[in-house]
Design a protein around this motif. Structure first.
Motif, PDB file in Angstrom:
ATOM      1  N   TYR A   1       0.837  -1.208   0.000  1.00 57.28           N
ATOM      2  CA  TYR A   1       0.000   0.000   0.000  1.00 57.28           C
ATOM      3  C   TYR A   1       0.871   1.258   0.000  1.00 57.28           C
ATOM      4  O   TYR A   1       0.626   2.195  -0.766  1.00 57.28           O
ATOM      5  N   ILE A   2       1.872   1.282   0.849  1.00 59.79           N
ATOM      6  CA  ILE A   2       2.748   2.458   0.950  1.00 59.79           C
ATOM      7  C   ILE A   2       3.452   2.743  -0.377  1.00 59.79           C
ATOM      8  O   ILE A   2       3.584   3.887  -0.798  1.00 59.79           O
ATOM      9  N   LEU A   3       3.882   1.678  -1.067  1.00 61.29           N
ATOM     10  CA  LEU A   3       4.636   1.842  -2.311  1.00 61.29           C
ATOM     11  C   LEU A   3       3.762   2.267  -3.494  1.00 61.29           C
ATOM     12  O   LEU A   3       4.204   3.037  -4.356  1.00 61.29           O
ATOM     13  N   PHE A   4       2.519   1.774  -3.526  1.00 61.00           N
ATOM     14  CA  PHE A   4       1.739   1.928  -4.758  1.00 61.00           C
ATOM     15  C   PHE A   4       0.427   2.705  -4.618  1.00 61.00           C
ATOM     16  O   PHE A   4      -0.251   2.927  -5.613  1.00 61.00           O
ATOM     17  N   ASN A   5       0.063   3.115  -3.408  1.00 61.68           N
ATOM     18  CA  ASN A   5      -1.260   3.728  -3.261  1.00 61.68           C
ATOM     19  C   ASN A   5      -1.354   5.097  -3.943  1.00 61.68           C
ATOM     20  O   ASN A   5      -2.354   5.419  -4.577  1.00 61.68           O
ATOM     21  N   LYS A   6      -0.316   5.915  -3.796  1.00 62.76           N
ATOM     22  CA  LYS A   6      -0.400   7.291  -4.299  1.00 62.76           C
ATOM     23  C   LYS A   6      -0.567   7.320  -5.815  1.00 62.76           C
ATOM     24  O   LYS A   6      -1.398   8.063  -6.363  1.00 62.76           O
ATOM     25  N   LYS A   7       0.198   6.514  -6.508  1.00 58.85           N
ATOM     26  CA  LYS A   7       0.178   6.526  -7.972  1.00 58.85           C
ATOM     27  C   LYS A   7      -1.081   5.881  -8.535  1.00 58.85           C
ATOM     28  O   LYS A   7      -1.608   6.320  -9.566  1.00 58.85           O
ATOM     29  N   ASN A   8      -1.595   4.839  -7.865  1.00 61.97           N
ATOM     30  CA  ASN A   8      -2.680   4.055  -8.438  1.00 61.97           C
ATOM     31  C   ASN A   8      -4.062   4.367  -7.865  1.00 61.97           C
ATOM     32  O   ASN A   8      -5.077   4.016  -8.470  1.00 61.97           O
ATOM     33  N   LEU A   9      -4.101   5.003  -6.682  1.00 63.69           N
ATOM     34  CA  LEU A   9      -5.391   5.333  -6.076  1.00 63.69           C
ATOM     35  C   LEU A   9      -5.703   6.825  -6.133  1.00 63.69           C
ATOM     36  O   LEU A   9      -6.835   7.238  -5.858  1.00 63.69           O
ATOM     37  N   GLY A  10      -4.706   7.629  -6.477  1.00 69.57           N
ATOM     38  CA  GLY A  10      -4.931   9.060  -6.670  1.00 69.57           C
ATOM     39  C   GLY A  10      -5.654   9.726  -5.521  1.00 69.57           C
ATOM     40  O   GLY A  10      -5.238   9.630  -4.358  1.00 69.57           O
ATOM     41  N   LEU A  11      -6.763  10.380  -5.839  1.00 69.46           N
ATOM     42  CA  LEU A  11      -7.543  11.113  -4.833  1.00 69.46           C
ATOM     43  C   LEU A  11      -8.672  10.278  -4.233  1.00 69.46           C
ATOM     44  O   LEU A  11      -9.366  10.750  -3.325  1.00 69.46           O
ATOM     45  N   VAL A  12      -8.855   9.053  -4.733  1.00 66.98           N
ATOM     46  CA  VAL A  12      -9.974   8.228  -4.278  1.00 66.98           C
ATOM     47  C   VAL A  12      -9.851   7.950  -2.777  1.00 66.98           C
ATOM     48  O   VAL A  12      -8.819   7.477  -2.302  1.00 66.98           O
ATOM     49  N   GLY A  13     -10.908   8.257  -2.042  1.00 68.45           N
ATOM     50  CA  GLY A  13     -10.920   8.017  -0.603  1.00 68.45           C
ATOM     51  C   GLY A  13     -10.192   9.051   0.214  1.00 68.45           C
ATOM     52  O   GLY A  13     -10.089   8.928   1.439  1.00 68.45           O
ATOM     53  N   LYS A  14      -9.654  10.083  -0.451  1.00 70.91           N
ATOM     54  CA  LYS A  14      -8.935  11.133   0.281  1.00 70.91           C
ATOM     55  C   LYS A  14      -9.881  12.195   0.836  1.00 70.91           C
ATOM     56  O   LYS A  14      -9.497  12.970   1.716  1.00 70.91           O
ATOM     57  N   ASP A  15     -11.095  12.245   0.288  1.00 73.92           N
ATOM     58  CA  ASP A  15     -12.034  13.273   0.745  1.00 73.92           C
ATOM     59  C   ASP A  15     -12.663  12.882   2.081  1.00 73.92           C
ATOM     60  O   ASP A  15     -12.703  11.703   2.443  1.00 73.92           O
ATOM     61  N   ILE A  16     -13.139  13.865   2.818  1.00 75.40           N
ATOM     62  CA  ILE A  16     -13.887  13.653   4.065  1.00 75.40           C
ATOM     63  C   ILE A  16     -15.308  14.144   3.778  1.00 75.40           C
ATOM     64  O   ILE A  16     -15.554  15.356   3.736  1.00 75.40           O
ATOM     65  N   PRO A  17     -16.251  13.234   3.534  1.00 73.35           N
ATOM     66  CA  PRO A  17     -17.577  13.621   3.048  1.00 73.35           C
ATOM     67  C   PRO A  17     -18.334  14.605   3.941  1.00 73.35           C
ATOM     68  O   PRO A  17     -18.995  15.507   3.455  1.00 73.35           O
ATOM     69  N   ASN A  18     -18.243  14.420   5.247  1.00 71.92           N
ATOM     70  CA  ASN A  18     -19.023  15.261   6.160  1.00 71.92           C
ATOM     71  C   ASN A  18     -18.162  15.648   7.360  1.00 71.92           C
ATOM     72  O   ASN A  18     -18.396  15.201   8.481  1.00 71.92           O
ATOM     73  N   PRO A  19     -17.135  16.481   7.138  1.00 67.52           N
ATOM     74  CA  PRO A  19     -16.161  16.761   8.203  1.00 67.52           C
ATOM     75  C   PRO A  19     -16.784  17.499   9.391  1.00 67.52           C
ATOM     76  O   PRO A  19     -17.740  18.273   9.236  1.00 67.52           O
TER      77      PRO A  19
END
Length: 502
Positions: free
Chosen positions: A203-221
């Motif tokens: 996950y640490i090696l490949f998440n940034k390049k392959n998952l981009g912004l997915v799941g980075k948002d906080i829907p209802n902060p």
């Protein structure tokens, strides 16, 4: 920060993993190793708890060990509520699942330590319970975030993703079980810890390049006021828990039995609160209230089903260890004793084999396929049969009797077919019957059916200790079949209350 779905989808490579977004491959790998760790650990956990200290176990009573297995499962599903809330309000899905994966790995590391006894065991359970609750609901959410809502690949993407669950669940008991019988329990737990370590590194090696912004948002902060209120409420809850623990300690109420009853109570209480909050809400329309009423028998059926299905790793887990002929010499003239943990690979293997057949069968029937309540009744009926079947080999047996392992295989097979009739339909109907304002909570309610079942199982193991085995299996199997008949009879009423939902 909030991102639109379009921004998130456009931030990831749209292909690269069997025609799916490359990020699906990352999540597939992580889920495979997380499930490898979970099911591998679970395959030997019961035996570790009740085996003698001299053999590397904890030396707990068998009934206590079986109760802990059930409570462990119940708490994992309960903490999924916390994991979902943290993702929606505080961290976002990606950060929450990462923290969860770290906690799970730490839990497995604690289990792998050859010292510490009960203290390290309890610490490991705490880390794994909280970590799984943070990871389980959020990794699926990230999978869905890889696709546009109208992307026809999404359903197939989830099929590929869930294959990783069954692959990990099938392989891990074979590896961990063999390590446990050859080198001891802590060697088996070490394999589970290593699997989770691989998932984290990947996950640490490949998440940034392959998952981009997915799941980075906080829907209802949380806003500033809500953060202050949350901290205040958290402090109050912490203070109350500390006070109760102190009172329990000095009044000798701080016992495993009391804790077991509290968890069982929560398993029953939480679904009631969830249901009532939806039903009584002003946001729930009259039609939606009618649909919620139809959901009650389905939820109770699911609880009864999971109560039987989950005993495959607790009650039947101990039965396999002590009352099943695992020495192949008398059966096949082969000098080999099958590790008890191997039997935990049967269910995922059968799911992989039977799922396409059941899916094809429903598709073949088309409009003639039975209504949702009938599918629930069939699933519950088969679960009851799987236990009634165990009455035959256990009649008149004593503690030294060993039954043919095919009885276990056939019992598991019947229950798996029931699971494929009930479980996928349960997830689907939960979405369909959900009030618009409570779609996420309805899915949480569905997950709580398993938590309730395992909370109830923590008490049912007491019956297993005082009843004969054939009476116990017959008793639960009979209740399941009776409830299946009730659901069948209520089908016209439920169909009417569903207000057009099939």
């Amino acid at each position: 920060m909030n991102y639109s779905r379009e921004e998130m989808v456009n931030s990831v490579p749209s292909k690269g993993f069997f025609g799916h977004p490359r990020g699906l491959g990352v999540l597939f790998f992580i889920e495979f190793w997380e499930r490898f760790s979970y099911y591998g650990m679970r395959a030997i956990l019961l035996y570790f708890m009740y085996d003698s200290v001299a053999n590397g176990g904890l030396g707990l009573a068998e009934t206590t060990a079986q109760s802990i297995m059930s409570l462990y499962g119940a708490l994992i599903f309960m903490t999924c509520i916390i994991g979902g809330w943290l993702a929606d309000r505080v961290f976002g899905s990606r950060t929450t699942l990462f923290y969860g994966a770290v906690l799970i790995m730490l839990g497995h590391v604690f289990l792998a330590l050859p010292f510490g006894g009960l203290v390290t065991f309890l610490a490991s359970m705490l880390f794994i319970i909280i970590g799984t609750g943070m990871l389980k609901p959020n990794i699926s959410n990230v999978v869905g975030g890889l696709y546009d809502k109208n992307d026809t690949r999404m359903d197939n993407g989830f099929v590929i993703f869930y294959m990783s669950v069954n692959m990990g669940a099938f392989i891990s008991p074979l590896i961990v079980g063999n390590l446990q019988t050859s080198f001891g329990y802590h060697a088996g737990f070490s394999a589970a810890a290593f699997g989770m370590f691989l998932a984290l590194i990947f996950y640490i090696l490949f998440n940034k390049k392959n998952l981009g912004l997915v799941g980075k948002d906080i829907p209802n902060p949380l806003d500033a006021l809500e953060k202050r209120q949350f901290k205040k409420n958290l402090a109050i809850v912490f203070a109350v828990v500390v006070v109760l623990l102190i009172i329990g300690y000095f009044t000798n109420l701080l016992t495993f039995n009391v804790f077991s009853l509290v968890v069982t109570g929560l398993g029953i209480f939480l679904p009631f609160i969830y249901f009532w909050s939806m039903y009584s809400s002003k946001k729930t329309t009259t039609v939606e209230k009618s649909r919620l009423l139809s959901y009650i028998p389905l939820f109770l059926s699911a609880v009864m089903f999971w109560a039987i299905q989950e005993q495959g790793s607790s009650i039947l887990g101990a039965f396999i260890d002590k009352n099943t002929q695992r020495d192949l010499n008398p059966l096949l003239n082969i000098d080999y004793t099958v590790p008890a943990a191997f039997f935990q690979s049967i269910n995922p293997l059968l799911i992989v084999l039977f799922a396409p057949i059941i899916s094809w069968f429903w598709q073949r029937l088309g409009n003639r396929a039975p209504a949702t309540p009938i599918k629930f009744a069939i699933g519950l009926f088969l679960a009851g049969i799987s236990f009634l079947m165990m009455v035959i080999p256990t009649m008149g047996m004593d503690s030294q009797t060993l039954i043919n392992p095919l009885w276990i295989v056939f019992s598991f097979a019947i229950c798996v077919i029931g699971e494929l009739c009930l479980s996928p339909v349960g997830s689907s109907v939960s979405v369909k019957l959900a009030p618009k304002a409570f779609e996420s909570q309805m899915m949480s309610l569905w997950l709580l059916s398993s938590a309730t079942a395992q909370g109830v199982n923590a008490q049912l193991v007491r019956l297993y200790g005082i009843m004969s085995k054939s009476t116990y299996f017959g008793f639960l199997g009979g209740i399941a079949i009776a409830l299946a008949v009730i659901v069948f009879v209520l089908t016209p009423w439920m169909s009417k209350k569903m207000q057009g939902i099939k």
